[in-house]
Scaffold this motif. Sequence first.
Motif, PDB file in Angstrom:
ATOM      1  N   HIS A   1      -1.540  -1.884  -4.496  1.00  0.00           N
ATOM      2  CA  HIS A   1      -2.559  -0.856  -4.709  1.00  0.00           C
ATOM      3  C   HIS A   1      -1.891   0.199  -5.578  1.00  0.00           C
ATOM      4  O   HIS A   1      -1.071   0.992  -5.098  1.00  0.00           O
TER       5      HIS A   1
ATOM      6  N   SER B   1      -4.280   2.627   5.425  1.00  0.00           N
ATOM      7  CA  SER B   1      -2.995   2.485   4.728  1.00  0.00           C
ATOM      8  C   SER B   1      -1.923   3.421   5.275  1.00  0.00           C
ATOM      9  O   SER B   1      -0.875   3.598   4.649  1.00  0.00           O
TER      10      SER B   1
ATOM     11  N   CYS C   1     -15.401   4.343  -3.874  1.00  0.00           N
ATOM     12  CA  CYS C   1     -14.373   3.355  -3.586  1.00  0.00           C
ATOM     13  C   CYS C   1     -13.029   3.939  -3.987  1.00  0.00           C
ATOM     14  O   CYS C   1     -12.950   4.976  -4.652  1.00  0.00           O
ATOM     15  N   LEU C   2     -11.971   3.285  -3.572  1.00  0.00           N
ATOM     16  CA  LEU C   2     -10.621   3.646  -4.007  1.00  0.00           C
ATOM     17  C   LEU C   2      -9.929   2.393  -4.524  1.00  0.00           C
ATOM     18  O   LEU C   2      -9.886   1.390  -3.803  1.00  0.00           O
TER      19      LEU C   2
ATOM     20  N   TYR D   1       0.859  -1.187   0.000  1.00  0.00           N
ATOM     21  CA  TYR D   1       0.000   0.000   0.000  1.00  0.00           C
ATOM     22  C   TYR D   1       0.893   1.234   0.000  1.00  0.00           C
ATOM     23  O   TYR D   1       1.685   1.408   0.944  1.00  0.00           O
TER      24      TYR D   1
ATOM     25  N   THR E   1      -5.452   4.417   0.711  1.00  0.00           N
ATOM     26  CA  THR E   1      -6.802   3.895   0.880  1.00  0.00           C
ATOM     27  C   THR E   1      -7.069   3.605   2.357  1.00  0.00           C
ATOM     28  O   THR E   1      -6.296   4.018   3.222  1.00  0.00           O
ATOM     29  N   THR E   2      -8.131   2.878   2.655  1.00  0.00           N
ATOM     30  CA  THR E   2      -8.524   2.587   4.027  1.00  0.00           C
ATOM     31  C   THR E   2      -7.387   1.910   4.797  1.00  0.00           C
ATOM     32  O   THR E   2      -6.809   0.921   4.330  1.00  0.00           O
TER      33      THR E   2
ATOM     34  N   THR F   1       0.000   8.956  -4.198  1.00  0.00           N
ATOM     35  CA  THR F   1      -0.776   9.724  -3.223  1.00  0.00           C
ATOM     36  C   THR F   1      -0.363  11.194  -3.191  1.00  0.00           C
ATOM     37  O   THR F   1      -0.774  11.927  -2.286  1.00  0.00           O
TER      38      THR F   1
ATOM     39  N   ALA G   1     -14.258   4.722   1.958  1.00  0.00           N
ATOM     40  CA  ALA G   1     -14.199   4.189   0.597  1.00  0.00           C
ATOM     41  C   ALA G   1     -14.344   2.679   0.640  1.00  0.00           C
ATOM     42  O   ALA G   1     -13.648   2.008   1.397  1.00  0.00           O
TER      43      ALA G   1
END
Length: 345
Positions: free
Chosen positions: A136, A109, A218-219, A101, A106-107, A140, A263
């Motif tokens: 992923h 991470s 979502c991501l 990640y 994302t969630t 970012t 997400a």
Amino acid sequence: MTSLTIRRPDDWHLHLRDGDMLRGVLPETARDFARAIIMPNLVPPVVTAKDAAAYRDRIMAALPKGSDFQPLMTLYLTETTDPADVAAAYADGLINAVKLYPAGATTNSASGVKDITAVMPVLEKMAQIGLPMCVHGEVTDADVDIFDREAVFIDTKLNPLRQRLPELRIVMEHVTTKDGIDYITAADQNLAGTITTHHLIINRNHLLVGGIKPHYYCLPVAKREEHRLALRKAATSGDSRFFLGTDSAPHTDPNKLCDCGCAGVFSATNTMACLAHVFEQDGALENLESFASLNGPAYYGLPVNDATLTLTKHDTAVNFPAKIETGEGPVTLFDPGFALFWSTS
């Protein structure tokens, strides 16, 4: 065609969470799927072999009585991950992949990788022993548009890594762009991609037009229609480099329907019905087994499931629940936006 029997499918990207949520959603996956790659982004994350073993035990304890579902465990890659611990976990058959990640992508991470050079000793060990890395694939950087993060990741992170370490087996998870599809298709070895159920069905208009639809958020975020069509073409083609990874990611309704909603799309319950609809619509039902049941095991070096799953098409729409009740709260099921006529048995 009113009936189709395929080898029992696997899900190569699944979030089960933990505790009451795990116990609530696990039966939805175990009903149709034989195995699933389990994401390690718990709080705290699954970073060591000891963590993975404990999490696997909690999953097995939460399975419905009589279920033969098999969780395929992963480790969460951090900049302090021990290559020897990873290698030992793989040699023991405890893990099937390591997940990269990018930090903040994302969630859950936040513990992810900020500097890929810091994890090169782990990646080099993985390449040596043949352990796949699930990634992923988004940058970012604050100055990169959210709709461009996958394409920029390929150019600035993934391609340099593959040039530096071509022996590393990589799964680019939840591909959402034509850029990702084209990049995987052009690769001659050691690169595959998973595609989610919902990204085959929705584009960014479904998320934003006529009001924000939090349950479609979502991501990676859904992209333009041209990208969705590229995903459909790849998934239904039978190309062995693409296989199902639902990225089914449960969040309770209060956590989705708030000022900063989580997400994730929860699709475990109706994924196979949705896929049958998509593949039938595209005249490719004969390739559904490849996408859902054959290509993933081949890439991961695992046997195809002996058991089968039968999909039956009905004259009237099949009713799926709008929500799944869990001990943590209600979780809304993915709504494809059209009636579903397929069921599984």
